[in-house]
Design a protein around this motif. Sequence first.
Motif, PDB file in Angstrom:
ATOM      1  N   TYR A 114       0.683  -0.881   0.164  1.00 26.01           N
ATOM      2  CA  TYR A 114       0.461   0.101   0.318  1.00 26.01           C
ATOM      3  C   TYR A 114       0.293   1.506   0.408  1.00 26.01           C
ATOM      4  O   TYR A 114       2.020   1.032   0.249  1.00 26.01           O
ATOM      5  CB  TYR A 114      -0.569  -0.381   1.009  1.00 26.01           C
ATOM      6  N   ASN A 115       0.608   2.244  -0.585  1.00 26.06           N
ATOM      7  CA  ASN A 115       0.780   3.758  -0.252  1.00 26.06           C
ATOM      8  C   ASN A 115       0.143   5.195  -0.033  1.00 26.06           C
ATOM      9  O   ASN A 115      -1.225   4.468  -0.703  1.00 26.06           O
ATOM     10  CB  ASN A 115       1.388   4.271  -1.482  1.00 26.06           C
ATOM     11  N   LEU A 116      -0.023   5.713   0.571  1.00 26.01           N
ATOM     12  CA  LEU A 116      -1.357   6.816   1.188  1.00 26.01           C
ATOM     13  C   LEU A 116      -0.835   7.975   0.511  1.00 26.01           C
ATOM     14  O   LEU A 116       0.730   8.539   0.582  1.00 26.01           O
ATOM     15  CB  LEU A 116      -1.442   6.445   2.458  1.00 26.01           C
ATOM     16  N   ILE A 117      -0.979   8.222  -0.510  1.00 21.89           N
ATOM     17  CA  ILE A 117      -1.219   9.867  -0.697  1.00 21.89           C
ATOM     18  C   ILE A 117      -2.001  11.133  -1.106  1.00 21.89           C
ATOM     19  O   ILE A 117      -3.432  10.440  -0.772  1.00 21.89           O
ATOM     20  CB  ILE A 117      -1.162   8.682  -2.596  1.00 21.89           C
ATOM     21  N   LYS A 118      -1.123  11.758  -0.894  1.00 20.35           N
ATOM     22  CA  LYS A 118      -2.012  13.054   0.506  1.00 20.35           C
ATOM     23  C   LYS A 118      -2.128  13.990  -0.586  1.00 20.35           C
ATOM     24  O   LYS A 118      -0.266  14.405  -1.372  1.00 20.35           O
ATOM     25  CB  LYS A 118      -1.711  13.362   1.060  1.00 20.35           C
ATOM     26  N   VAL A 119      -2.907  14.958  -1.160  1.00 19.49           N
ATOM     27  CA  VAL A 119      -3.508  15.968  -1.794  1.00 19.49           C
ATOM     28  C   VAL A 119      -3.176  17.248  -0.463  1.00 19.49           C
ATOM     29  O   VAL A 119      -4.338  17.036  -0.708  1.00 19.49           O
ATOM     30  CB  VAL A 119      -4.324  16.165  -3.063  1.00 19.49           C
TER      31      VAL A 119
END
Length: 162
Positions: A114-119
């Motif tokens: 998993y990767n948690l991507i934040k904008v």
Amino acid sequence: MTLFQREGFIGCCAGNFQQAGCIRNKSNDRVREVVPVAESESSMRKLSRQTRNTIVLAGVILVLALSGMLYQKLKILSAEPAEYAVIQVNGEVYEKLDLSQDTELMYEDEWGNYNLIKVENGYVTVTEANCSDLTCMYMGAICSETGGVIACLPHRLIIYIE
């Protein structure tokens, strides 16, 4: 002053054969070689053709590099701001995130990676990941003004601005 010195040549006077660059003939005490002063000084001042060509080539490469950097800078400044962060997995578009909205996206594959991507405020970062090297987290944020890419190679994930 000898005749050779008056005429612009270094003459070989008594005892100065080695200093003047002359070779004394042992059989008849005559000077075999006389070096003109003007020719020896000018050859020292002139750069060799290879050195001149090297300097010219280095100058051309420097001008090309600077013009390329200037072109990229002008291209970035004149481009309109990007609107989306594109997330690719295995070379296919997985998701497009709007940079004007603050969001979070959790990418997870069938093997538990998993990767948690934040904008946030127009910047995209990977804030959490379970890959072995965590390079994607340390790449920092990318935004529409500077562009850039975030890559997580163990998870085959690439994020770029479009």
